[in-house]
Enzyme design. Sequence first.
Site, PDB file in Angstrom:
ATOM      1  N   SER A  34       0.919  -1.182   0.129  1.00 36.51           N
ATOM      2  CA  SER A  34      -0.028  -0.126  -0.097  1.00 36.51           C
ATOM      3  C   SER A  34       0.900   1.248  -0.137  1.00 36.51           C
ATOM      4  CB  SER A  34      -0.835  -0.031   1.166  1.00 36.51           C
ATOM      5  OG  SER A  34      -1.583  -1.138   1.604  1.00 36.51           O
ATOM      6  N   HIS A  94      -0.896  -2.466  -7.389  1.00 36.44           N
ATOM      7  CA  HIS A  94      -1.562  -2.050  -5.943  1.00 36.44           C
ATOM      8  C   HIS A  94      -3.055  -2.211  -6.070  1.00 36.44           C
ATOM      9  CE1 HIS A  94      -2.628   1.014  -2.848  1.00 36.44           C
ATOM     10  NE2 HIS A  94      -2.581  -0.300  -2.264  1.00 36.44           N
ATOM     11  N   GLU A 132      -2.962   0.562  -9.118  1.00 35.82           N
ATOM     12  CA  GLU A 132      -1.973   1.289  -9.278  1.00 35.82           C
ATOM     13  C   GLU A 132      -0.816   0.557  -9.781  1.00 35.82           C
ATOM     14  OE1 GLU A 132      -2.719   5.022  -6.276  1.00 35.82           O
ATOM     15  OE2 GLU A 132      -1.675   3.336  -5.437  1.00 35.82           O
ATOM     16  N   ASN A 136      -3.357   6.139  -1.594  1.00 38.83           N
ATOM     17  CA  ASN A 136      -3.180   6.132   0.009  1.00 38.83           C
ATOM     18  C   ASN A 136      -2.680   7.622   0.574  1.00 38.83           C
ATOM     19  OD1 ASN A 136      -3.719   3.912   1.567  1.00 38.83           O
ATOM     20  ND2 ASN A 136      -2.648   2.791  -0.010  1.00 38.83           N
TER      21      ASN A 136
HETATM   22  P1  NAI Z   1      -3.175  -9.793   5.652  1.00 41.89           P
HETATM   23  O1  NAI Z   1      -2.645  -9.688   7.056  1.00 41.89           O
HETATM   24  O2  NAI Z   1      -4.724 -10.179   5.635  1.00 41.89           O
HETATM   25  O3  NAI Z   1      -2.421 -11.209   5.034  1.00 41.89           O
HETATM   26  C1  NAI Z   1      -1.278 -11.301   4.752  1.00 41.89           C
HETATM   27  C2  NAI Z   1      -0.917 -12.759   4.363  1.00 41.89           C
HETATM   28  O4  NAI Z   1       0.369 -13.063   4.136  1.00 41.89           O
HETATM   29  C3  NAI Z   1      -1.229 -13.764   5.746  1.00 41.89           C
HETATM   30  O5  NAI Z   1      -2.018 -14.756   5.702  1.00 41.89           O
HETATM   31  C4  NAI Z   1       0.242 -14.253   5.919  1.00 41.89           C
HETATM   32  O6  NAI Z   1       0.438 -15.481   6.399  1.00 41.89           O
HETATM   33  C5  NAI Z   1       0.929 -14.186   4.532  1.00 41.89           C
HETATM   34  N1  NAI Z   1       2.378 -14.395   4.318  1.00 41.89           N
HETATM   35  C6  NAI Z   1       2.927 -14.985   3.405  1.00 41.89           C
HETATM   36  N2  NAI Z   1       4.191 -14.963   3.418  1.00 41.89           N
HETATM   37  C7  NAI Z   1       4.460 -14.057   4.686  1.00 41.89           C
HETATM   38  C8  NAI Z   1       5.795 -13.939   5.166  1.00 41.89           C
HETATM   39  N3  NAI Z   1       6.852 -14.453   4.569  1.00 41.89           N
HETATM   40  N4  NAI Z   1       5.699 -13.123   6.326  1.00 41.89           N
HETATM   41  C9  NAI Z   1       4.343 -13.002   6.705  1.00 41.89           C
HETATM   42  N5  NAI Z   1       3.254 -13.151   6.195  1.00 41.89           N
HETATM   43  C10 NAI Z   1       3.451 -13.901   5.191  1.00 41.89           C
HETATM   44  O7  NAI Z   1      -2.936  -8.548   4.900  1.00 41.89           O
HETATM   45  P2  NAI Z   1      -3.594  -7.991   3.701  1.00 41.89           P
HETATM   46  O8  NAI Z   1      -4.613  -7.067   4.120  1.00 41.89           O
HETATM   47  O9  NAI Z   1      -3.997  -8.840   2.792  1.00 41.89           O
HETATM   48  O10 NAI Z   1      -2.369  -7.169   3.012  1.00 41.89           O
HETATM   49  C11 NAI Z   1      -1.224  -7.677   2.193  1.00 41.89           C
HETATM   50  C12 NAI Z   1      -0.683  -6.475   1.456  1.00 41.89           C
HETATM   51  O11 NAI Z   1      -1.592  -5.868   0.650  1.00 41.89           O
HETATM   52  C13 NAI Z   1       0.061  -5.648   2.236  1.00 41.89           C
HETATM   53  O12 NAI Z   1       1.418  -5.271   1.700  1.00 41.89           O
HETATM   54  C14 NAI Z   1      -0.992  -4.391   2.344  1.00 41.89           C
HETATM   55  O13 NAI Z   1      -0.391  -3.171   2.569  1.00 41.89           O
HETATM   56  C15 NAI Z   1      -1.552  -4.485   1.018  1.00 41.89           C
HETATM   57  N6  NAI Z   1      -2.886  -3.826   0.661  1.00 41.89           N
HETATM   58  C16 NAI Z   1      -3.749  -3.989   1.747  1.00 41.89           C
HETATM   59  C17 NAI Z   1      -4.988  -3.531   1.530  1.00 41.89           C
HETATM   60  C18 NAI Z   1      -6.278  -3.774   2.513  1.00 41.89           C
HETATM   61  O14 NAI Z   1      -7.042  -3.235   2.308  1.00 41.89           O
HETATM   62  N7  NAI Z   1      -5.902  -4.467   3.518  1.00 41.89           N
HETATM   63  C19 NAI Z   1      -5.421  -2.691   0.216  1.00 41.89           C
HETATM   64  C20 NAI Z   1      -4.167  -2.639  -0.563  1.00 41.89           C
HETATM   65  C21 NAI Z   1      -3.023  -3.150  -0.496  1.00 41.89           C
END
Ligand code: NAI
Length: 284
Positions: free
Chosen positions: A119, A140, A152, A190
Amino acid sequence: MSVHRPAVIGAGTMGMGIAEFLAAAGHQVQVYEISAQIFERALDSLRKRLRKQVEKGRFTTGFADALISRIHPVYELQKLHKADVIIEAAVERLEVKKEIFSQLDAVTSPKAVLASNTSSLSITSIASALQHPERVLGLHFFNPAQRMPLVEVVLGAETDPGLAQAMMDWMMHLGKIPVKVADSPGFLVNRVARPFHLEAYWMVSEGVASKEQVDRIMRSAGFKMGPFELQDLIGIDINYAASVSVYEGFFHEPRFRPHPRQQTMVERGALGRKVGKGHYNYGK
Ligand code: NAI
């Protein structure tokens, strides 16, 4: 460039949404997770989501089953060695992303595109330690990734512009609305969204209005969601990480200063809808 073997890192909120979107478009998608338990939980939620769509008459059961059958879990990054585009959606921590990307740099063909769904972290920084930083860029997506049209496409300092264009074309072909943006803190959406979220916290802590009032009034003003309900959807931790990295990215510029309440909510595990409690309770 035509994409044949996309992969996603992380089966969290975003990773699973991106996998669903790619699988719905007919791609076979590999999804890397750190444990089978996390992947299975995410797949269960996806099944439930798809079942609701079937009930609403938006999908047939056959479409939903075929979509699920195109999502393939993997638990070792080496298994992604044949992927041609990898979209990383792991936790928003620079050191985690750097580690994942350097492993991917070693196991994939130098022609494979390595994209991050970050993000707000710097694409240039994520790519910095790699042998082939020119193949790294930001893709993104917005939450929910399977439905929100905007993507993005973020160009780091070393990103090959031809590759960014190829990703723009691919996204357009799949029905998204991609926009190219420069690699600056928070990219476009963002950064513009920071005051929306942060001022809402400050107003509530100053006693000017309650969370419910802020959300209701912003909705009446034409926004789809108010800041607090949107944060519950995004994830309080994710939104906090975006706040911190925009603040730090602009060398502690006061107008981007995070609110202390963001940190305390993260510390007490009130992370939003994904855990059943955030600004509001979701009865899980
Ligand atoms: P989340 O916390 O729901 O999921 C992250 C997942 O990555 C977890 O299931 C985790 O187990 C996994 N994972 C895989 N390899 C990993 C490792 N080596 N170390 C740690 N975790 C690992 O997070 P979310 O919300 O899906 O966000 C993921 C990415 O997307 C982040 O970079 C976030 O900034 C970005 N993002 C999030 C948005 C949102 O609305 N939540 C919107 C746009 C981007």
